[in-house]
Design a protein around this motif. Structure first.
Motif, PDB file in Angstrom:
ATOM      1  N   THR A 101       0.888  -1.159   0.000  1.00  0.00           N
ATOM      2  CA  THR A 101       0.000   0.000   0.000  1.00  0.00           C
ATOM      3  C   THR A 101       0.929   1.213   0.000  1.00  0.00           C
ATOM      4  O   THR A 101       1.730   1.375   0.921  1.00  0.00           O
ATOM      5  CB  THR A 101      -0.893   0.017   1.257  1.00  0.00           C
ATOM      6  OG1 THR A 101      -1.572  -1.238   1.328  1.00  0.00           O
ATOM      7  CG2 THR A 101      -1.914   1.135   1.195  1.00  0.00           C
ATOM      8  N   ILE A 102       0.862   1.991  -1.070  1.00  0.00           N
ATOM      9  CA  ILE A 102       1.768   3.137  -1.200  1.00  0.00           C
ATOM     10  C   ILE A 102       0.936   4.407  -1.174  1.00  0.00           C
ATOM     11  O   ILE A 102       0.035   4.604  -1.999  1.00  0.00           O
ATOM     12  CB  ILE A 102       2.578   3.038  -2.509  1.00  0.00           C
ATOM     13  CG1 ILE A 102       3.320   1.685  -2.556  1.00  0.00           C
ATOM     14  CG2 ILE A 102       3.564   4.203  -2.628  1.00  0.00           C
ATOM     15  CD1 ILE A 102       3.942   1.374  -3.901  1.00  0.00           C
ATOM     16  N   LYS A 103       1.230   5.241  -0.194  1.00  0.00           N
ATOM     17  CA  LYS A 103       0.437   6.460  -0.018  1.00  0.00           C
ATOM     18  C   LYS A 103       1.303   7.682  -0.309  1.00  0.00           C
ATOM     19  O   LYS A 103       2.426   7.782   0.197  1.00  0.00           O
ATOM     20  CB  LYS A 103      -0.087   6.510   1.414  1.00  0.00           C
ATOM     21  CG  LYS A 103      -1.083   7.620   1.626  1.00  0.00           C
ATOM     22  CD  LYS A 103      -1.716   7.574   2.997  1.00  0.00           C
ATOM     23  CE  LYS A 103      -2.701   8.735   3.066  1.00  0.00           C
ATOM     24  NZ  LYS A 103      -2.955   9.169   4.412  1.00  0.00           N
ATOM     25  N   ASN A 104       0.759   8.587  -1.118  1.00  0.00           N
ATOM     26  CA  ASN A 104       1.440   9.850  -1.381  1.00  0.00           C
ATOM     27  C   ASN A 104       1.006  10.843  -0.311  1.00  0.00           C
ATOM     28  O   ASN A 104      -0.134  11.306  -0.284  1.00  0.00           O
ATOM     29  CB  ASN A 104       1.056  10.350  -2.777  1.00  0.00           C
ATOM     30  CG  ASN A 104       1.820  11.599  -3.161  1.00  0.00           C
ATOM     31  OD1 ASN A 104       2.283  12.347  -2.299  1.00  0.00           O
ATOM     32  ND2 ASN A 104       1.959  11.831  -4.451  1.00  0.00           N
ATOM     33  N   VAL A 148       6.603  12.821  -0.459  1.00  0.00           N
ATOM     34  CA  VAL A 148       6.920  11.832   0.578  1.00  0.00           C
ATOM     35  C   VAL A 148       5.946  10.655   0.423  1.00  0.00           C
ATOM     36  O   VAL A 148       4.734  10.855   0.362  1.00  0.00           O
ATOM     37  CB  VAL A 148       6.806  12.444   1.997  1.00  0.00           C
ATOM     38  CG1 VAL A 148       6.995  11.362   3.067  1.00  0.00           C
ATOM     39  CG2 VAL A 148       7.840  13.548   2.171  1.00  0.00           C
ATOM     40  N   LEU A 149       6.492   9.462   0.325  1.00  0.00           N
ATOM     41  CA  LEU A 149       5.663   8.263   0.179  1.00  0.00           C
ATOM     42  C   LEU A 149       5.719   7.421   1.446  1.00  0.00           C
ATOM     43  O   LEU A 149       6.789   7.239   2.027  1.00  0.00           O
ATOM     44  CB  LEU A 149       6.158   7.408  -0.992  1.00  0.00           C
ATOM     45  CG  LEU A 149       6.121   8.025  -2.388  1.00  0.00           C
ATOM     46  CD1 LEU A 149       6.649   7.009  -3.404  1.00  0.00           C
ATOM     47  CD2 LEU A 149       4.715   8.472  -2.764  1.00  0.00           C
ATOM     48  N   VAL A 172       9.535   7.300   2.608  1.00  0.00           N
ATOM     49  CA  VAL A 172      10.619   7.667   1.700  1.00  0.00           C
ATOM     50  C   VAL A 172      10.376   9.072   1.157  1.00  0.00           C
ATOM     51  O   VAL A 172       9.298   9.381   0.648  1.00  0.00           O
ATOM     52  CB  VAL A 172      10.700   6.674   0.511  1.00  0.00           C
ATOM     53  CG1 VAL A 172      11.864   7.031  -0.391  1.00  0.00           C
ATOM     54  CG2 VAL A 172      10.858   5.245   1.012  1.00  0.00           C
ATOM     55  N   ASP A 173      11.384   9.912   1.297  1.00  0.00           N
ATOM     56  CA  ASP A 173      11.318  11.264   0.758  1.00  0.00           C
ATOM     57  C   ASP A 173      11.927  11.240  -0.633  1.00  0.00           C
ATOM     58  O   ASP A 173      13.142  11.144  -0.792  1.00  0.00           O
ATOM     59  CB  ASP A 173      12.087  12.214   1.681  1.00  0.00           C
ATOM     60  CG  ASP A 173      11.920  13.678   1.254  1.00  0.00           C
ATOM     61  OD1 ASP A 173      11.451  13.910   0.111  1.00  0.00           O
ATOM     62  OD2 ASP A 173      12.254  14.557   2.051  1.00  0.00           O
ATOM     63  N   LYS A 217      12.169  13.582  -2.688  1.00  0.00           N
ATOM     64  CA  LYS A 217      12.883  14.817  -3.048  1.00  0.00           C
ATOM     65  C   LYS A 217      14.389  14.621  -2.908  1.00  0.00           C
ATOM     66  O   LYS A 217      15.164  15.277  -3.567  1.00  0.00           O
ATOM     67  CB  LYS A 217      12.446  15.973  -2.139  1.00  0.00           C
ATOM     68  CG  LYS A 217      11.047  16.476  -2.395  1.00  0.00           C
ATOM     69  CD  LYS A 217      10.745  17.775  -1.653  1.00  0.00           C
ATOM     70  CE  LYS A 217      10.798  17.676  -0.135  1.00  0.00           C
ATOM     71  NZ  LYS A 217       9.797  16.735   0.442  1.00  0.00           N
ATOM     72  N   GLN A 218      14.736  13.720  -2.024  1.00  0.00           N
ATOM     73  CA  GLN A 218      16.166  13.490  -1.784  1.00  0.00           C
ATOM     74  C   GLN A 218      16.798  12.742  -2.955  1.00  0.00           C
ATOM     75  O   GLN A 218      16.138  11.969  -3.644  1.00  0.00           O
ATOM     76  CB  GLN A 218      16.350  12.637  -0.530  1.00  0.00           C
ATOM     77  CG  GLN A 218      15.998  13.348   0.751  1.00  0.00           C
ATOM     78  CD  GLN A 218      16.276  12.470   1.956  1.00  0.00           C
ATOM     79  OE1 GLN A 218      15.957  11.278   1.935  1.00  0.00           O
ATOM     80  NE2 GLN A 218      16.883  13.035   2.972  1.00  0.00           N
ATOM     81  N   SER A 219      18.079  12.959  -3.129  1.00  0.00           N
ATOM     82  CA  SER A 219      18.791  12.178  -4.126  1.00  0.00           C
ATOM     83  C   SER A 219      19.090  10.818  -3.502  1.00  0.00           C
ATOM     84  O   SER A 219      18.953  10.632  -2.293  1.00  0.00           O
ATOM     85  CB  SER A 219      20.098  12.870  -4.504  1.00  0.00           C
ATOM     86  OG  SER A 219      20.976  12.815  -3.397  1.00  0.00           O
ATOM     87  N   GLU A 220      19.478   9.865  -4.344  1.00  0.00           N
ATOM     88  CA  GLU A 220      19.769   8.534  -3.814  1.00  0.00           C
ATOM     89  C   GLU A 220      20.869   8.573  -2.752  1.00  0.00           C
ATOM     90  O   GLU A 220      20.803   7.881  -1.748  1.00  0.00           O
ATOM     91  CB  GLU A 220      20.153   7.580  -4.947  1.00  0.00           C
ATOM     92  CG  GLU A 220      18.916   6.830  -5.457  1.00  0.00           C
ATOM     93  CD  GLU A 220      19.144   6.064  -6.737  1.00  0.00           C
ATOM     94  OE1 GLU A 220      20.119   5.316  -6.794  1.00  0.00           O
ATOM     95  OE2 GLU A 220      18.337   6.250  -7.672  1.00  0.00           O
ATOM     96  N   GLU A 221      21.869   9.434  -2.974  1.00  0.00           N
ATOM     97  CA  GLU A 221      22.991   9.517  -2.015  1.00  0.00           C
ATOM     98  C   GLU A 221      22.507  10.045  -0.654  1.00  0.00           C
ATOM     99  O   GLU A 221      22.857   9.516   0.389  1.00  0.00           O
ATOM    100  CB  GLU A 221      24.115  10.435  -2.527  1.00  0.00           C
ATOM    101  CG  GLU A 221      24.841   9.936  -3.765  1.00  0.00           C
ATOM    102  CD  GLU A 221      24.064  10.237  -5.035  1.00  0.00           C
ATOM    103  OE1 GLU A 221      23.650  11.397  -5.211  1.00  0.00           O
ATOM    104  OE2 GLU A 221      23.864   9.310  -5.852  1.00  0.00           O
ATOM    105  N   GLU A 222      21.665  11.096  -0.716  1.00  0.00           N
ATOM    106  CA  GLU A 222      21.150  11.683   0.541  1.00  0.00           C
ATOM    107  C   GLU A 222      20.341  10.652   1.320  1.00  0.00           C
ATOM    108  O   GLU A 222      20.440  10.558   2.535  1.00  0.00           O
ATOM    109  CB  GLU A 222      20.239  12.879   0.226  1.00  0.00           C
ATOM    110  CG  GLU A 222      20.985  14.140  -0.148  1.00  0.00           C
ATOM    111  CD  GLU A 222      20.032  15.236  -0.631  1.00  0.00           C
ATOM    112  OE1 GLU A 222      20.313  16.396  -0.356  1.00  0.00           O
ATOM    113  OE2 GLU A 222      19.012  14.915  -1.288  1.00  0.00           O
ATOM    114  N   ARG A 223      19.538   9.889   0.592  1.00  0.00           N
ATOM    115  CA  ARG A 223      18.663   8.917   1.231  1.00  0.00           C
ATOM    116  C   ARG A 223      19.481   7.817   1.910  1.00  0.00           C
ATOM    117  O   ARG A 223      19.184   7.382   3.007  1.00  0.00           O
ATOM    118  CB  ARG A 223      17.723   8.309   0.195  1.00  0.00           C
ATOM    119  CG  ARG A 223      16.308   8.291   0.663  1.00  0.00           C
ATOM    120  CD  ARG A 223      15.396   7.696  -0.363  1.00  0.00           C
ATOM    121  NE  ARG A 223      15.082   8.593  -1.444  1.00  0.00           N
ATOM    122  CZ  ARG A 223      15.284   8.316  -2.719  1.00  0.00           C
ATOM    123  NH1 ARG A 223      15.818   7.182  -3.074  1.00  0.00           N
ATOM    124  NH2 ARG A 223      14.957   9.179  -3.639  1.00  0.00           N
TER     125      ARG A 223
END
Ligand SMILES: [Zn+2]
Ligand SMILES: [Zn+2]
Length: 175
Positions: free
Chosen positions: A45-48, A53-54, A87-88, A90-96
């Motif tokens: 279940t994926i919520k926006n 932000v998911l 999961v945000d 907006k962040q880049s993969e590196e930031e995450r």
């Protein structure tokens, strides 16, 4: 399997439900490779939640065959998943990766189901696997599984002086 997140990302406030198959046939870690005996699809279940932000929830299960810590026979171990992640995007993969050290399951705008399930199994890995609480293990001399009965190594386990006596007896028999 990969789930493309671009559709749900464009719809703030909406929820998407996805049933995902797990392709994994074996689980490999530094402990070895373990075959998958059974698996169910993972229900996501994926919520926006807005602002890219998911919230990702998932439920499913997978059973691995893990050798018993004493006798090495295969033991089915079920991993039941019921997780929630935020999961945000907006962040880049590196930031995450810096923020949550296990968020490598988001790759190029997709949710990598295999990687997420892999992480869940790793987190929930049992400290110890036994085929039964009173498993007798294997004989350290001949390798026989002692749950199937005793082996013939008892003489070697005796005091070394007794072993000498048993040698004398066996020589005596040969004469
Ligand atoms: Zn055992
Ligand atoms: Zn033995």
């Amino acid at each position: 399997m990969l789930i493309n997140l671009s559709d749900i990302l464009s719809k703030e406030g909406e929820t998407q439900r996805v049933e995902a198959m797990v392709d994994m046939e074996n689980f490999t870690s530094r402990l070895g490779t373990f075959p998958v005996q059974k698996k169910t699809p993972v229900h996501f279940t994926i919520k926006n939640k807005g602002k890219k932000v998911l919230q990702i929830n998932g439920e499913g299960s997978l059973t691995l065959l893990i050798p018993c810590g004493r006798c090495l026979s295969d033991v089915p171990v079920e991993f039941v998943f019921d997780f929630e992640r935020e999961v945000d995007m907006k962040q880049s993969e590196e930031e995450r990766i810096k923020d949550l050290d296990e968020s490598n399951y988001i790759t190029g705008g997709n949710l990598d189901v295999e990687q997420l399930v892999y992480n869940e199994i790793l987190i929930n890995w049992p400290l110890r696997v036994l085929c039964k609480d009173d498993c007798k293990g294997i004989c350290s001399h001949c390798g026989k599984n002692l749950n199937q009965g005793p082996c013939d190594c008892r003489v070697e386990n005796l005091d070394p002086r007794m072993a000498v006596i048993s040698d004398i007896f066996s020589k005596f028999k040969e004469v």
